[in-house]
Design a protein around this motif. Structure first.
Motif, PDB file in Angstrom:
ATOM      1  N   THR A 270      13.515   9.350  -2.543  1.00  0.00           N
ATOM      2  CA  THR A 270      14.107   8.348  -1.660  1.00  0.00           C
ATOM      3  C   THR A 270      15.568   8.083  -2.003  1.00  0.00           C
ATOM      4  OG1 THR A 270      13.464   6.457  -3.034  1.00  0.00           O
ATOM      5  CG2 THR A 270      11.871   7.208  -1.365  1.00  0.00           C
TER       6      THR A 270
ATOM      7  N   ASN B 138      11.379   0.945 -10.069  1.00  0.00           N
ATOM      8  CA  ASN B 138      11.549   0.384  -8.736  1.00  0.00           C
ATOM      9  C   ASN B 138      11.849  -1.111  -8.783  1.00  0.00           C
ATOM     10  OD1 ASN B 138      11.617   0.854  -5.895  1.00  0.00           O
ATOM     11  ND2 ASN B 138       9.730  -0.327  -5.750  1.00  0.00           N
TER      12      ASN B 138
ATOM     13  N   ASN C 292       8.187  11.506  -6.408  1.00  0.00           N
ATOM     14  CA  ASN C 292       8.113  11.093  -5.003  1.00  0.00           C
ATOM     15  C   ASN C 292       9.004   9.874  -4.739  1.00  0.00           C
ATOM     16  OD1 ASN C 292       6.201   9.535  -6.546  1.00  0.00           O
ATOM     17  ND2 ASN C 292       5.277   8.849  -4.633  1.00  0.00           N
ATOM     18  N   GLU C 293       9.220   9.040  -5.747  1.00  0.00           N
ATOM     19  CA  GLU C 293      10.122   7.897  -5.606  1.00  0.00           C
ATOM     20  C   GLU C 293      11.580   8.346  -5.702  1.00  0.00           C
ATOM     21  OE1 GLU C 293       8.126   4.099  -7.552  1.00  0.00           O
ATOM     22  OE2 GLU C 293       7.899   5.894  -8.831  1.00  0.00           O
TER      23      GLU C 293
ATOM     24  N   SER D  42      14.827  -0.941  -6.202  1.00  0.00           N
ATOM     25  CA  SER D  42      14.587  -1.614  -4.921  1.00  0.00           C
ATOM     26  C   SER D  42      15.727  -2.593  -4.626  1.00  0.00           C
ATOM     27  CB  SER D  42      13.229  -2.319  -4.905  1.00  0.00           C
ATOM     28  OG  SER D  42      13.174  -3.325  -5.899  1.00  0.00           O
TER      29      SER D  42
ATOM     30  N   ALA E  59      18.955  -0.622  -3.798  1.00  0.00           N
ATOM     31  CA  ALA E  59      18.953  -0.180  -2.400  1.00  0.00           C
ATOM     32  C   ALA E  59      19.226  -1.342  -1.454  1.00  0.00           C
ATOM     33  CB  ALA E  59      17.620   0.488  -2.075  1.00  0.00           C
TER      34      ALA E  59
ATOM     35  N   LYS F 176      20.647  12.100  -3.328  1.00  0.00           N
ATOM     36  CA  LYS F 176      19.401  12.855  -3.404  1.00  0.00           C
ATOM     37  C   LYS F 176      19.327  13.466  -4.787  1.00  0.00           C
ATOM     38  CE  LYS F 176      17.643  12.291   0.655  1.00  0.00           C
ATOM     39  NZ  LYS F 176      16.429  11.540   0.785  1.00  0.00           N
TER      40      LYS F 176
END
Length: 128
Positions: free
Chosen positions: A52, A86, A48-49, A114, A117, A125
């Protein structure tokens, strides 16, 4: 404080700092190593991470699947491996577990995805 005691404390601090450096790489170092093909980046975040966005070329190996997929991590010291999650919490814990299994050539990426980003660096993707 006695001079000898100070020296022992200073050396212990330097050893701890050197160990931390041996365990991690900066985000800039990681990106350069991955983009040049000098290192394999393994993204240990969960699917699920990954949805993103992931760093281009990263191998996706969720931490929850690590025990059954550990053979996919190159065992040779000739192939540097960088772990990214992350923030760096899971990747630093995963590093410790891999080091206990003899993976001395693995390090974790400070800042994680993180920070990647936040910097606006390219993300793709995940395949699938």
């Amino acid at each position: 404080m006695h001079r000898r005691a100070f020296l022992v404390i200073a050396l212990a601090g330097a050893a701890t700092h050197a160990r931390a450096d041996a365990d991690s790489v900066s985000l800039d170092e990681a990106r350069a190593a991955v983009e040049s093909g000098r290192a394999l980046l393994i993204d240990i975040r969960e699917p699920n991470e990954h949805a993103t966005g992931v760093a281009a070329g990263a191998m996706l190996l969720p931490m929850s699947q690590l025990a059954r997929r550990i053979a996919e991590i190159p065992a040779s010291a000739d192939q540097p491996v960088l772990l990214i999650c992350n923030t760096q919490n899971r990747s630093s814990r995963t590093l410790k577990a891999l080091r206990e299994r003899g993976y001395g050539h693995v390090r974790f990426v400070n800042g994680g995805m993180s920070e990647w980003a936040k910097r606006g660096w390219p993300m793709v993707k995940p395949p699938g």
